[in-house]
Write a protein that holds these residues in place. Structure first.
Motif, PDB file in Angstrom:
ATOM      1  N   SER A  25       0.849  -1.184   0.000  1.00 55.99           N
ATOM      2  CA  SER A  25       0.000   0.000   0.000  1.00 55.99           C
ATOM      3  C   SER A  25       0.884   1.233   0.000  1.00 55.99           C
ATOM      4  O   SER A  25       2.079   1.165   0.292  1.00 55.99           O
ATOM      5  N   THR A  28       1.219   3.386  -6.277  1.00 55.01           N
ATOM      6  CA  THR A  28       0.397   2.840  -7.361  1.00 55.01           C
ATOM      7  C   THR A  28       0.952   1.475  -7.758  1.00 55.01           C
ATOM      8  O   THR A  28       1.780   1.343  -8.657  1.00 55.01           O
ATOM      9  N   SER A  31       1.694  -0.055 -11.297  1.00 50.79           N
ATOM     10  CA  SER A  31       2.641   0.583 -12.204  1.00 50.79           C
ATOM     11  C   SER A  31       4.100   0.255 -11.897  1.00 50.79           C
ATOM     12  O   SER A  31       5.001   0.780 -12.561  1.00 50.79           O
ATOM     13  N   SER A  53       5.555  -4.700 -14.495  1.00 52.12           N
ATOM     14  CA  SER A  53       4.362  -3.956 -14.137  1.00 52.12           C
ATOM     15  C   SER A  53       3.219  -4.148 -15.121  1.00 52.12           C
ATOM     16  O   SER A  53       2.215  -3.482 -15.011  1.00 52.12           O
ATOM     17  N   SER A  55      -0.060  -4.852 -16.783  1.00 51.73           N
ATOM     18  CA  SER A  55      -1.354  -5.013 -16.131  1.00 51.73           C
ATOM     19  C   SER A  55      -2.057  -6.289 -16.567  1.00 51.73           C
ATOM     20  O   SER A  55      -3.024  -6.712 -15.954  1.00 51.73           O
ATOM     21  N   ASN A  76      -3.084  -7.371  -9.205  1.00 51.57           N
ATOM     22  CA  ASN A  76      -3.136  -5.916  -9.088  1.00 51.57           C
ATOM     23  C   ASN A  76      -4.424  -5.443  -8.395  1.00 51.57           C
ATOM     24  O   ASN A  76      -4.433  -4.381  -7.777  1.00 51.57           O
ATOM     25  N   ASN A  79      -3.489  -5.664  -4.785  1.00 56.00           N
ATOM     26  CA  ASN A  79      -2.208  -5.061  -4.404  1.00 56.00           C
ATOM     27  C   ASN A  79      -1.313  -6.080  -3.708  1.00 56.00           C
ATOM     28  O   ASN A  79      -0.693  -5.781  -2.669  1.00 56.00           O
TER      29      ASN A  79
END
Length: 120
Positions: A25, A28, A31, A53, A55, A76, A79
């Protein structure tokens, strides 16, 4: 504030499996490329596995000493980055951490790690 919380370690016999999780946390998540590192007693911290990274399907890289045994993945939406460890060996004993690349600003933040002990 960046937080990296590793979990899932424990004591396992040689040949066994564990799945580590790292909940992140404060940045982002999607990314950043993320990696698992480990540090054994008396040794330097070393890179274990890295996932980009992307997605969709993240590109992965592994240290030679874990290729074919460990698998890194990420979710993602949660997280979270994972490390599936199979065919564990005593030399895999270490504290395992997750983090970004050394050039990332998040690299100065480290979690408490999770201890993996491989022993009979």
């Amino acid at each position: 504030q960046v937080q990296l919380v590793e979990s899932g370690g424990g004591l396992v016999q040689p040949g066994g499996s564990l799945r580590l999780s790292c909940s992140a946390s404060g940045f982002t998540f999607f990314s950043y490329a993320l990696s698992w590192y480990r540090q054994a007693p008396g040794k330097e911290r070393e890179l274990v596995a890295r996932i980009t990274s992307s997605s969709s399907v993240g590109s992965t890289n592994y240290a030679e000493f874990v290729k074919g045994r460990f698998t890194i993945s990420r979710d993602n939406a949660k997280n979270t980055v994972y490390l599936q460890m199979n065919s564990l060996k005593p030399e895999d004993t270490a504290v395992y951490y997750c983090n970004g690349d050394p050039t990332d600003w998040i690299y100065e933040y480290w979690g408490q790690g999770t201890l993996v002990t491989v022993s009979s």
